[in-house]
Scaffold this motif. Sequence first.
Motif, PDB file in Angstrom:
ATOM      1  N   GLU A  95      23.713   2.939  24.584  1.00 20.34           N
ATOM      2  CA  GLU A  95      24.646   3.295  25.636  1.00 20.34           C
ATOM      3  C   GLU A  95      25.999   2.622  25.407  1.00 20.34           C
ATOM      4  N   GLY A  96      25.984   1.386  24.925  1.00 23.45           N
ATOM      5  CA  GLY A  96      27.239   0.710  24.645  1.00 23.45           C
ATOM      6  C   GLY A  96      28.069   1.462  23.622  1.00 23.45           C
ATOM      7  N   THR A  97      27.440   1.913  22.545  1.00 21.42           N
ATOM      8  CA  THR A  97      28.158   2.662  21.522  1.00 21.42           C
ATOM      9  C   THR A  97      28.623   4.015  22.056  1.00 21.42           C
ATOM     10  N   ARG A  98      27.803   4.643  22.889  1.00 25.04           N
ATOM     11  CA  ARG A  98      28.214   5.919  23.487  1.00 25.04           C
ATOM     12  C   ARG A  98      29.469   5.746  24.334  1.00 25.04           C
ATOM     13  N   VAL A  99      29.514   4.669  25.129  1.00 26.54           N
ATOM     14  CA  VAL A  99      30.686   4.420  25.966  1.00 26.54           C
ATOM     15  C   VAL A  99      31.918   4.140  25.098  1.00 26.54           C
ATOM     16  N   VAL A 100      31.748   3.369  24.039  1.00 28.87           N
ATOM     17  CA  VAL A 100      32.870   3.107  23.122  1.00 28.87           C
ATOM     18  C   VAL A 100      33.412   4.421  22.565  1.00 28.87           C
ATOM     19  N   LEU A 101      32.519   5.299  22.157  1.00 28.39           N
ATOM     20  CA  LEU A 101      32.948   6.587  21.608  1.00 28.39           C
ATOM     21  C   LEU A 101      33.624   7.456  22.668  1.00 28.39           C
ATOM     22  N   GLU A 102      33.087   7.442  23.888  1.00 26.23           N
ATOM     23  CA  GLU A 102      33.714   8.221  24.954  1.00 26.23           C
ATOM     24  C   GLU A 102      35.105   7.687  25.266  1.00 26.23           C
ATOM     25  N   ALA A 103      35.227   6.372  25.326  1.00 33.14           N
ATOM     26  CA  ALA A 103      36.528   5.773  25.623  1.00 33.14           C
ATOM     27  C   ALA A 103      37.542   6.105  24.533  1.00 33.14           C
ATOM     28  N   THR A 104      37.151   5.989  23.291  1.00 36.26           N
ATOM     29  CA  THR A 104      38.088   6.284  22.201  1.00 36.26           C
ATOM     30  C   THR A 104      38.492   7.756  22.217  1.00 36.26           C
ATOM     31  N   ALA A 105      37.552   8.634  22.529  1.00 37.95           N
ATOM     32  CA  ALA A 105      37.868  10.061  22.595  1.00 37.95           C
ATOM     33  C   ALA A 105      38.839  10.354  23.735  1.00 37.95           C
ATOM     34  N   ASN A 106      38.604   9.729  24.879  1.00 35.37           N
ATOM     35  CA  ASN A 106      39.459   9.976  26.049  1.00 35.37           C
ATOM     36  C   ASN A 106      40.877   9.474  25.842  1.00 35.37           C
ATOM     37  N   VAL A 107      41.004   8.382  25.076  1.00 41.43           N
ATOM     38  CA  VAL A 107      42.325   7.772  24.871  1.00 41.43           C
ATOM     39  C   VAL A 107      43.012   8.312  23.621  1.00 41.43           C
ATOM     40  N   GLY A 108      42.242   8.906  22.718  1.00 37.77           N
ATOM     41  CA  GLY A 108      42.818   9.444  21.495  1.00 37.77           C
ATOM     42  C   GLY A 108      42.821   8.480  20.332  1.00 37.77           C
ATOM     43  N   VAL A 109      41.919   7.487  20.346  1.00 44.40           N
ATOM     44  CA  VAL A 109      41.762   6.562  19.224  1.00 44.40           C
ATOM     45  C   VAL A 109      40.775   7.186  18.237  1.00 44.40           C
ATOM     46  N   SER A 110      41.163   7.282  16.983  1.00 44.42           N
ATOM     47  CA  SER A 110      40.371   8.092  16.052  1.00 44.42           C
ATOM     48  C   SER A 110      39.829   7.330  14.841  1.00 44.42           C
ATOM     49  N   ASN A 111      39.929   6.003  14.836  1.00 40.95           N
ATOM     50  CA  ASN A 111      39.408   5.207  13.716  1.00 40.95           C
ATOM     51  C   ASN A 111      38.363   4.223  14.238  1.00 40.95           C
ATOM     52  N   GLY A 142      16.614  -1.905  15.104  1.00 39.91           N
ATOM     53  CA  GLY A 142      16.941  -1.044  13.976  1.00 39.91           C
ATOM     54  C   GLY A 142      17.120   0.404  14.398  1.00 39.91           C
ATOM     55  N   GLU A 143      16.277   0.855  15.314  1.00 37.44           N
ATOM     56  CA  GLU A 143      16.396   2.222  15.825  1.00 37.44           C
ATOM     57  C   GLU A 143      17.725   2.412  16.544  1.00 37.44           C
ATOM     58  N   SER A 144      18.120   1.415  17.330  1.00 38.39           N
ATOM     59  CA  SER A 144      19.365   1.535  18.091  1.00 38.39           C
ATOM     60  C   SER A 144      20.571   1.618  17.166  1.00 38.39           C
ATOM     61  N   LYS A 145      20.535   0.903  16.061  1.00 34.35           N
ATOM     62  CA  LYS A 145      21.641   0.962  15.110  1.00 34.35           C
ATOM     63  C   LYS A 145      21.683   2.317  14.401  1.00 34.35           C
ATOM     64  N   LEU A 146      20.522   2.852  14.086  1.00 30.96           N
ATOM     65  CA  LEU A 146      20.470   4.165  13.442  1.00 30.96           C
ATOM     66  C   LEU A 146      20.975   5.248  14.397  1.00 30.96           C
ATOM     67  N   ILE A 147      20.593   5.159  15.664  1.00 34.48           N
ATOM     68  CA  ILE A 147      21.098   6.108  16.663  1.00 34.48           C
ATOM     69  C   ILE A 147      22.615   5.994  16.772  1.00 34.48           C
ATOM     70  N   GLY A 148      23.131   4.767  16.707  1.00 35.79           N
ATOM     71  CA  GLY A 148      24.578   4.578  16.725  1.00 35.79           C
ATOM     72  C   GLY A 148      25.251   5.317  15.583  1.00 35.79           C
ATOM     73  N   GLU A 149      24.669   5.239  14.397  1.00 37.53           N
ATOM     74  CA  GLU A 149      25.226   5.951  13.253  1.00 37.53           C
ATOM     75  C   GLU A 149      25.183   7.458  13.482  1.00 37.53           C
ATOM     76  N   TRP A 150      24.074   7.934  14.066  1.00 33.42           N
ATOM     77  CA  TRP A 150      23.970   9.363  14.363  1.00 33.42           C
ATOM     78  C   TRP A 150      25.069   9.803  15.331  1.00 33.42           C
ATOM     79  N   MET A 151      25.331   8.978  16.333  1.00 33.16           N
ATOM     80  CA  MET A 151      26.356   9.335  17.318  1.00 33.16           C
ATOM     81  C   MET A 151      27.730   9.415  16.665  1.00 33.16           C
ATOM     82  N   LEU A 152      28.042   8.476  15.773  1.00 36.00           N
ATOM     83  CA  LEU A 152      29.306   8.545  15.055  1.00 36.00           C
ATOM     84  C   LEU A 152      29.395   9.827  14.239  1.00 36.00           C
TER      85      LEU A 152
END
Length: 325
Positions: A95-111, A142-152
């Motif tokens: 969930e933490g990584t999902r929120v980071v990705l949502e925040a970056t998308a909403n603000v327009g940060v792309s790296n 380990g699963e949570s890190k792999l899911i993070g990679e999938w989300m990216l």
Amino acid sequence: MTWLVTGGAGYIGAHIVRALTAAGLQPVVIDDLSSGHASFVPDDVPFVNGSILDLALMEKTLRDNSVEGVIHVAGFKYAGVSVNRPLHTYAQNVEGTRVVLEATANVGVSNLVFSSSAAVYGTPDVDLVTEDLPKRPASPYGESKLIGEWMLRDQGIATARTESPLRHTSLRYFNVVGSIDTSIYDSSPHNLFPLVFEALIEGRTPRINGDDYNTPDGTNVRDYVHVADIAAAHVEAAKLLISESPIEAAYNLGSQNGLSVREIMDAMARVTGIDFTPEIAPRRAGDPDRIVATGELAARDLDWRNRHSVDDMVRSGWEARRAAN
């Protein structure tokens, strides 16, 4: 250019902050101090005391500091403990990584550089772990890190034709040790180096869990890499993203050779000057003989290599830990 380091008050994150500054990139830190230390953040670095799970705070931090890239280090990093606390692990890491990705998308940060883990591989039965090895994580961590990679990956695909397509890479590594600054030390209650340091400081004898593995000296062989080298690789990845050069989805930051637990113990005695013979305890369930990764791709693209010997690792970590007393 300003980069937000999530978890920048932690042991690894604080080293990345200093490496960014040395490279001429301006760091900003967000950390809830659940395992980090405010004292690890330099006085001249903007610091937000808060959680990456707070979407509004994440967006405000990105906007207020004109952030152009994120190095996402924050997370719950204890693989063994994650077995008993899977929901907490998923909340912090997935969930933490999902929120980071949502925040970056909403603000327009792309790296985004993602601090992943070699735990995504589980316990592979190969001499050298390569990036294309099947992913079989053996813990919720380990699963949570792999899911993070999938989300990216999925967010990169989803934004590919937008004005701010996500450019990203994930860095996978094993055991991070040492220090570049005596004000920063590894305070984990689970990692080998701090466990040995605490035993020596308290006058106890360090222990080895099993000495009958199929390795040259009978003890586990693992990748131990200096935190300075890990930090430098994160900065090189950030610079590669900025340049819009081709970049791999993931890189192993591996030593290619590895070190055994007994070799670490020998270096501990040699460097600290405290003569001891480690106690031999029973094996821990599930511990494989050897896990070592190749870092060939990272060497090609991120100038990755081990620049520190085992004595360098022990000496710098020991000095930092003693300075904390």
